[in-house]
Design an enzyme around this catalytic site. Sequence first.
Site, PDB file in Angstrom:
ATOM      1  N   GLY A  30      54.708  10.832   9.945  1.00  0.00           N
ATOM      2  CA  GLY A  30      53.815   9.743  10.294  1.00  0.00           C
ATOM      3  C   GLY A  30      53.547   8.782   9.150  1.00  0.00           C
ATOM      4  N   GLY A  86      49.493  14.483   8.863  1.00  0.00           N
ATOM      5  CA  GLY A  86      48.515  13.668   9.553  1.00  0.00           C
ATOM      6  C   GLY A  86      48.107  14.317  10.862  1.00  0.00           C
ATOM      7  N   ALA A  87      47.327  13.596  11.652  1.00  0.00           N
ATOM      8  CA  ALA A  87      46.926  14.076  12.976  1.00  0.00           C
ATOM      9  C   ALA A  87      46.560  12.875  13.832  1.00  0.00           C
ATOM     10  CB  ALA A  87      45.749  15.044  12.878  1.00  0.00           C
ATOM     11  N   GLY A  99      51.530  15.096  17.358  1.00  0.00           N
ATOM     12  CA  GLY A  99      52.740  14.879  18.141  1.00  0.00           C
ATOM     13  C   GLY A  99      52.982  13.444  18.546  1.00  0.00           C
ATOM     14  N   GLY A 100      52.130  12.530  18.058  1.00  0.00           N
ATOM     15  CA  GLY A 100      52.351  11.122  18.375  1.00  0.00           C
ATOM     16  C   GLY A 100      53.695  10.607  17.896  1.00  0.00           C
ATOM     17  N   GLY A 101      54.213  11.237  16.841  1.00  0.00           N
ATOM     18  CA  GLY A 101      55.520  10.864  16.320  1.00  0.00           C
ATOM     19  C   GLY A 101      56.639  11.749  16.841  1.00  0.00           C
ATOM     20  N   GLU A 107      56.435  20.283  12.849  1.00  0.00           N
ATOM     21  CA  GLU A 107      55.173  20.205  12.113  1.00  0.00           C
ATOM     22  C   GLU A 107      54.412  21.524  12.197  1.00  0.00           C
ATOM     23  OE1 GLU A 107      54.313  15.400  12.616  1.00  0.00           O
ATOM     24  OE2 GLU A 107      53.419  16.838  14.008  1.00  0.00           O
TER      25      GLU A 107
END
Length: 226
Positions: A30, A86-87, A99-101, A107
């Site tokens: 991220g 990140g988060a 999991g946005g990326g 991860e």
Amino acid sequence: MNTQEQLKKAVGEKAASFVQDGMKVGLGSGSTVYWLVHALGERIKEEGIQIEGIPSSIQTGAWAKEFGVPLTNFAETKELDVTIDGADEVDSNFQLIKGGGAALFREKIIAQAAEKLIIIVDESKMVPYLGAYALPVEILPFAWERTVHEIKKLGCEPELRMKDGEPLVTDNGNFIADCPFEKIENPADLDRKLQVISGVVETGLFINMADTVITGSSEGISVQDK
């Protein structure tokens, strides 16, 4: 550089200060991790620290090479001293949505391998309850329609993540179902229910894993330990 990007840079640099000479480091994914890897590269050049990283995505691995951060792998080392990532959301109990990326599976592996997990975010990611951000769930391409059908029974309307008109394919060759639960009052229970669905590879719920959260805000950088 806009204000949010400045916060990400400051948080990434702060996190890099936790890395000590000789450490094995899990490198998350991220935009905030970009600044972490950049800062680690600077420390290697300026201070001469010797570290090795394991990246959670192909993109992070490319950043490490760009900034001169040496890499290793789990064939060479089975345990990490620290993972920094990140988060997408962090709740008041340090439970996470990631999991946005689309790198949540890798991860989670590097998070579990680490003695300590440090999460780096800007203040917009801190929430009282998880769920406003649609929960990413990595699923097998085979019979993905069936898997999504079963996830739907848990109380959401999953959407297959798309890219350029086709299902997005993760670094592991899988799909991502984004699941808008809106308010997740019991993240551990939801994680258990998702994990037993055939076709689910991994969820973006990171339960009882974060040890420290570094947050950037207009008032500065804060460091909170669990």
